[in-house]
Design a protein around this motif. Structure first.
Motif, PDB file in Angstrom:
ATOM      1  N   PRO A 239       0.839  -1.208   0.000  1.00 40.53           N
ATOM      2  CA  PRO A 239       0.000   0.000   0.000  1.00 40.53           C
ATOM      3  C   PRO A 239       0.869   1.252   0.000  1.00 40.53           C
ATOM      4  O   PRO A 239       2.005   1.236   0.470  1.00 40.53           O
ATOM      5  CB  PRO A 239      -0.795  -0.122   1.308  1.00 40.53           C
ATOM      6  N   PRO A 240       0.363   2.359  -0.528  1.00 41.09           N
ATOM      7  CA  PRO A 240       1.123   3.615  -0.527  1.00 41.09           C
ATOM      8  C   PRO A 240       1.447   4.071   0.889  1.00 41.09           C
ATOM      9  O   PRO A 240       0.656   3.885   1.811  1.00 41.09           O
ATOM     10  CB  PRO A 240       0.198   4.598  -1.242  1.00 41.09           C
ATOM     11  N   GLN A 241       2.616   4.658   1.080  1.00 42.39           N
ATOM     12  CA  GLN A 241       3.103   5.098   2.401  1.00 42.39           C
ATOM     13  C   GLN A 241       2.614   6.504   2.698  1.00 42.39           C
ATOM     14  O   GLN A 241       2.868   7.423   1.913  1.00 42.39           O
ATOM     15  CB  GLN A 241       4.637   5.085   2.417  1.00 42.39           C
ATOM     16  N   PRO A 242       1.862   6.732   3.819  1.00 43.65           N
ATOM     17  CA  PRO A 242       1.437   8.100   4.155  1.00 43.65           C
ATOM     18  C   PRO A 242       2.644   8.971   4.490  1.00 43.65           C
ATOM     19  O   PRO A 242       3.614   8.504   5.089  1.00 43.65           O
ATOM     20  CB  PRO A 242       0.536   7.889   5.369  1.00 43.65           C
ATOM     21  N   ARG A 243       2.567  10.234   4.088  1.00 39.30           N
ATOM     22  CA  ARG A 243       3.647  11.179   4.334  1.00 39.30           C
ATOM     23  C   ARG A 243       3.089  12.465   4.943  1.00 39.30           C
ATOM     24  O   ARG A 243       1.960  12.850   4.681  1.00 39.30           O
ATOM     25  CB  ARG A 243       4.416  11.476   3.039  1.00 39.30           C
ATOM     26  N   CYS A 244       3.918  13.110   5.735  1.00 42.20           N
ATOM     27  CA  CYS A 244       3.512  14.345   6.429  1.00 42.20           C
ATOM     28  C   CYS A 244       3.116  15.421   5.414  1.00 42.20           C
ATOM     29  O   CYS A 244       3.839  15.652   4.430  1.00 42.20           O
ATOM     30  CB  CYS A 244       4.658  14.842   7.306  1.00 42.20           C
ATOM     31  N   VAL A 245       1.987  16.071   5.640  1.00 48.94           N
ATOM     32  CA  VAL A 245       1.518  17.089   4.696  1.00 48.94           C
ATOM     33  C   VAL A 245       2.438  18.309   4.676  1.00 48.94           C
ATOM     34  O   VAL A 245       2.476  19.031   3.679  1.00 48.94           O
ATOM     35  CB  VAL A 245       0.071  17.521   5.023  1.00 48.94           C
ATOM     36  N   ARG A 246       3.170  18.554   5.737  1.00 49.59           N
ATOM     37  CA  ARG A 246       4.090  19.687   5.781  1.00 49.59           C
ATOM     38  C   ARG A 246       5.506  19.305   5.385  1.00 49.59           C
ATOM     39  O   ARG A 246       6.298  20.151   5.020  1.00 49.59           O
ATOM     40  CB  ARG A 246       4.097  20.316   7.188  1.00 49.59           C
TER      41      ARG A 246
ATOM     42  N   ASP B  69       8.719  14.606   2.460  1.00 49.72           N
ATOM     43  CA  ASP B  69       9.816  13.642   2.418  1.00 49.72           C
ATOM     44  C   ASP B  69       9.854  12.742   3.655  1.00 49.72           C
ATOM     45  O   ASP B  69      10.714  11.861   3.766  1.00 49.72           O
ATOM     46  CB  ASP B  69      11.158  14.378   2.304  1.00 49.72           C
ATOM     47  N   ARG B  70       8.906  12.940   4.589  1.00 47.96           N
ATOM     48  CA  ARG B  70       8.902  12.155   5.816  1.00 47.96           C
ATOM     49  C   ARG B  70       7.704  11.209   5.859  1.00 47.96           C
ATOM     50  O   ARG B  70       6.557  11.656   6.002  1.00 47.96           O
ATOM     51  CB  ARG B  70       8.856  13.065   7.041  1.00 47.96           C
ATOM     52  N   PRO B  71       7.927   9.895   5.743  1.00 42.89           N
ATOM     53  CA  PRO B  71       6.829   8.937   5.914  1.00 42.89           C
ATOM     54  C   PRO B  71       6.403   8.905   7.378  1.00 42.89           C
ATOM     55  O   PRO B  71       7.203   9.096   8.286  1.00 42.89           O
ATOM     56  CB  PRO B  71       7.449   7.611   5.484  1.00 42.89           C
ATOM     57  N   THR B  72       5.102   8.748   7.631  1.00 45.36           N
ATOM     58  CA  THR B  72       4.603   8.752   9.001  1.00 45.36           C
ATOM     59  C   THR B  72       3.367   7.874   9.129  1.00 45.36           C
ATOM     60  O   THR B  72       2.587   7.740   8.177  1.00 45.36           O
ATOM     61  CB  THR B  72       4.265  10.185   9.458  1.00 45.36           C
ATOM     62  N   GLY B  73       3.205   7.297  10.280  1.00 47.99           N
ATOM     63  CA  GLY B  73       2.002   6.537  10.576  1.00 47.99           C
ATOM     64  C   GLY B  73       1.066   7.289  11.503  1.00 47.99           C
ATOM     65  O   GLY B  73       0.085   6.733  11.988  1.00 47.99           O
ATOM     66  N   LEU B  74       1.380   8.583  11.767  1.00 51.62           N
ATOM     67  CA  LEU B  74       0.586   9.413  12.669  1.00 51.62           C
ATOM     68  C   LEU B  74      -0.292  10.370  11.884  1.00 51.62           C
ATOM     69  O   LEU B  74      -0.009  10.690  10.719  1.00 51.62           O
ATOM     70  CB  LEU B  74       1.497  10.203  13.602  1.00 51.62           C
ATOM     71  N   SER B  75      -1.361  10.845  12.521  1.00 52.77           N
ATOM     72  CA  SER B  75      -2.244  11.814  11.868  1.00 52.77           C
ATOM     73  C   SER B  75      -2.897  12.691  12.921  1.00 52.77           C
ATOM     74  O   SER B  75      -2.961  12.349  14.106  1.00 52.77           O
ATOM     75  CB  SER B  75      -3.326  11.105  11.045  1.00 52.77           C
ATOM     76  N   CYS B  76      -3.374  13.836  12.507  1.00 52.59           N
ATOM     77  CA  CYS B  76      -4.054  14.782  13.394  1.00 52.59           C
ATOM     78  C   CYS B  76      -5.439  14.237  13.729  1.00 52.59           C
ATOM     79  O   CYS B  76      -6.203  13.862  12.830  1.00 52.59           O
ATOM     80  CB  CYS B  76      -4.163  16.143  12.712  1.00 52.59           C
ATOM     81  N   THR B  77      -5.774  14.177  15.000  1.00 50.79           N
ATOM     82  CA  THR B  77      -7.075  13.654  15.406  1.00 50.79           C
ATOM     83  C   THR B  77      -8.210  14.633  15.117  1.00 50.79           C
ATOM     84  O   THR B  77      -9.381  14.275  15.245  1.00 50.79           O
ATOM     85  CB  THR B  77      -7.075  13.326  16.911  1.00 50.79           C
ATOM     86  N   ARG B  78      -7.880  15.841  14.691  1.00 53.69           N
ATOM     87  CA  ARG B  78      -8.931  16.815  14.373  1.00 53.69           C
ATOM     88  C   ARG B  78      -9.231  16.845  12.875  1.00 53.69           C
ATOM     89  O   ARG B  78     -10.381  16.703  12.476  1.00 53.69           O
ATOM     90  CB  ARG B  78      -8.516  18.203  14.854  1.00 53.69           C
ATOM     91  N   CYS B  79      -8.184  17.026  12.053  1.00 55.36           N
ATOM     92  CA  CYS B  79      -8.418  17.119  10.605  1.00 55.36           C
ATOM     93  C   CYS B  79      -8.128  15.813   9.874  1.00 55.36           C
ATOM     94  O   CYS B  79      -8.503  15.654   8.711  1.00 55.36           O
ATOM     95  CB  CYS B  79      -7.587  18.241   9.994  1.00 55.36           C
ATOM     96  N   GLY B  80      -7.449  14.874  10.527  1.00 56.18           N
ATOM     97  CA  GLY B  80      -7.184  13.567   9.935  1.00 56.18           C
ATOM     98  C   GLY B  80      -6.016  13.517   8.979  1.00 56.18           C
ATOM     99  O   GLY B  80      -5.702  12.448   8.436  1.00 56.18           O
ATOM    100  N   ARG B  81      -5.340  14.613   8.746  1.00 52.68           N
ATOM    101  CA  ARG B  81      -4.228  14.594   7.803  1.00 52.68           C
ATOM    102  C   ARG B  81      -2.994  13.953   8.444  1.00 52.68           C
ATOM    103  O   ARG B  81      -2.764  14.113   9.646  1.00 52.68           O
ATOM    104  CB  ARG B  81      -3.893  16.021   7.359  1.00 52.68           C
ATOM    105  N   PRO B  82      -2.197  13.224   7.640  1.00 53.41           N
ATOM    106  CA  PRO B  82      -0.970  12.625   8.185  1.00 53.41           C
ATOM    107  C   PRO B  82       0.027  13.712   8.575  1.00 53.41           C
ATOM    108  O   PRO B  82       0.137  14.741   7.906  1.00 53.41           O
ATOM    109  CB  PRO B  82      -0.449  11.766   7.028  1.00 53.41           C
TER     110      PRO B  82
ATOM    111  N   CYS C 154       4.020  14.299  10.763  1.00 50.27           N
ATOM    112  CA  CYS C 154       5.160  13.726  11.461  1.00 50.27           C
ATOM    113  C   CYS C 154       5.164  14.195  12.909  1.00 50.27           C
ATOM    114  O   CYS C 154       4.442  15.133  13.264  1.00 50.27           O
ATOM    115  CB  CYS C 154       6.453  14.128  10.749  1.00 50.27           C
ATOM    116  N   PRO C 155       5.954  13.573  13.787  1.00 48.06           N
ATOM    117  CA  PRO C 155       5.967  13.975  15.200  1.00 48.06           C
ATOM    118  C   PRO C 155       6.291  15.457  15.417  1.00 48.06           C
ATOM    119  O   PRO C 155       5.790  16.070  16.368  1.00 48.06           O
ATOM    120  CB  PRO C 155       7.049  13.073  15.802  1.00 48.06           C
ATOM    121  N   ASP C 156       7.138  16.062  14.552  1.00 52.11           N
ATOM    122  CA  ASP C 156       7.482  17.477  14.716  1.00 52.11           C
ATOM    123  C   ASP C 156       6.309  18.401  14.461  1.00 52.11           C
ATOM    124  O   ASP C 156       6.326  19.564  14.896  1.00 52.11           O
ATOM    125  CB  ASP C 156       8.636  17.853  13.775  1.00 52.11           C
ATOM    126  N   CYS C 157       5.304  17.922  13.769  1.00 50.77           N
ATOM    127  CA  CYS C 157       4.160  18.760  13.394  1.00 50.77           C
ATOM    128  C   CYS C 157       2.929  18.480  14.245  1.00 50.77           C
ATOM    129  O   CYS C 157       1.846  18.992  13.932  1.00 50.77           O
ATOM    130  CB  CYS C 157       3.817  18.562  11.920  1.00 50.77           C
TER     131      CYS C 157
END
Length: 318
Positions: free
Chosen positions: A15-22, A25-38, A40-43
């Motif tokens: 499956p395609p790898q989710p990446r931070c919207v900001r 270049d950073r793959p991430t398995g995290l997302s914002c619980t408000r808007c749902g966008r993927p 990274c931990p720094d964001c």
């Protein structure tokens, strides 16, 4: 069709790898619980439920209206540092150290002699002689004495008592009024003490921050009334200090009383004038009326000085 928040798969059918919207270049398995966008931990920032991205946090901050204090100042969640109080204490201490070095005495930095023929005074500290409040000298053009005298002290104990009082009273008053309004009330109180000495204090030399500190006491009494709390504690402190001013020699009763009246009047102009003049919920109008009230009190205080200067110049034949 493309989605900038999702990277392509590695080409091996995964499956395609989710990446931070900001940071694409950073793959991430995290997302914002408000808007749902993927993201990274720094964001991400911890929230009451899950984690919110920095964009959602910024949007929340824009939507929240600032909390205003009784004087219209912005109230923050954390207690701000009373920088004005500390700066005023620092200025008083600095001036004291200069006079101590000039007079070469810690306890008698304000010592001097008076010529019994001319009445002219000579102080061991030139700065003390330049700034100490002397009505006759003010009448001859030494206006700096009206303000400078509020930063002079006769000896270490005089300084210590006033700085302790300023530390105790000034911090809370600055927190409630806000820095700029608090500084204005302090300055008007200082001038009020000097004006009262000019009008009623005779020709004696006067110095000390106590006039301004009495003004802060008056400000606290008005603040408590505005908050519908009992002003009895601060009124008790004021009454005790008035008794001390009257009974102990060498203490300027008129300087204390003038500072008290000016400080209370200035604070009343800030807190009550907008209400009396119909500002209502218009915060900009309330702030404008409050500052105009401060100017009116300051002008009235300087008016007392001006009238007395005219009288003294006439008496001195100037």
């Amino acid at each position: 069709m493309t989605n900038p928040g999702w990277g392509g798969g590695p080409g091996d059918g995964t499956p395609p790898q989710p990446r931070c919207v900001r940071h694409p270049d950073r793959p991430t398995g995290l997302s914002c619980t408000r808007c749902g966008r993927p993201a990274c931990p720094d964001c991400l920032r911890e929230a009451s439920v899950g984690y919110h991205c920095v964009d959602c946090v910024a949007a929340d901050q824009r939507d929240v209206r600032p909390v205003r204090g009784v004087a219209g100042n912005t109230v923050t969640a954390t207690r701000p540092t009373p920088v004005v109080t500390y700066a005023l204490m620092g200025a008083n201490i600095l001036v004291f150290l200069v006079t101590v070095l000039q007079a070469k005495s810690l306890m008698n930095n304000g010592a001097g002699t008076i010529n019994r023929f001319t009445g002219a005074a000579t102080f061991d500290s030139p700065l003390f002689g330049w700034w100490v409040l002397s009505p006759d000298d003010v009448a001859q053009g030494d206006w700096i004495r009206l303000v400078g005298s509020g930063f002079l002290h006769f000896g270490l104990m005089h300084l210590a008592v006033n700085m302790f009082a300023l530390y105790i009273l000034g911090r809370d008053t600055e927190l409630i009024l806000g820095r700029s309004r608090y500084l204005a009330v302090y300055a008007i109180s200082l001038l009020g003490g000097s004006a009262s000495v000019m009008a009623f204090g005779g020709s004696s030399f006067t110095a000390g921050a106590s006039g301004a500190i009495f003004g802060i006491m008056g400000a606290e009494a008005v603040i408590l009334l505005k908050l519908r709390r009992s002003p009895a504690p601060i009124i008790g402190v004021i009454a005790l200090n008035v008794v001390i001013s009257v009974t102990l020699p060498g203490i300027s009763f008129w300087g204390h009383l003038g500072g008290l009246v000016a400080g209370a009047a200035a604070t009343a102009a800030l807190l009550y004038a907008p209400q009396w003049l119909g500002a209502g919920q218009d915060r900009a109008k309330a702030v404008r009326i409050g500052w105009i009230g401060l100017v009116v009190v300051a002008v009235a205080t300087l008016g007392v000085v001006g009238v007395r200067v005219v009288q003294l110049r006439s008496e001195l034949g100037l």
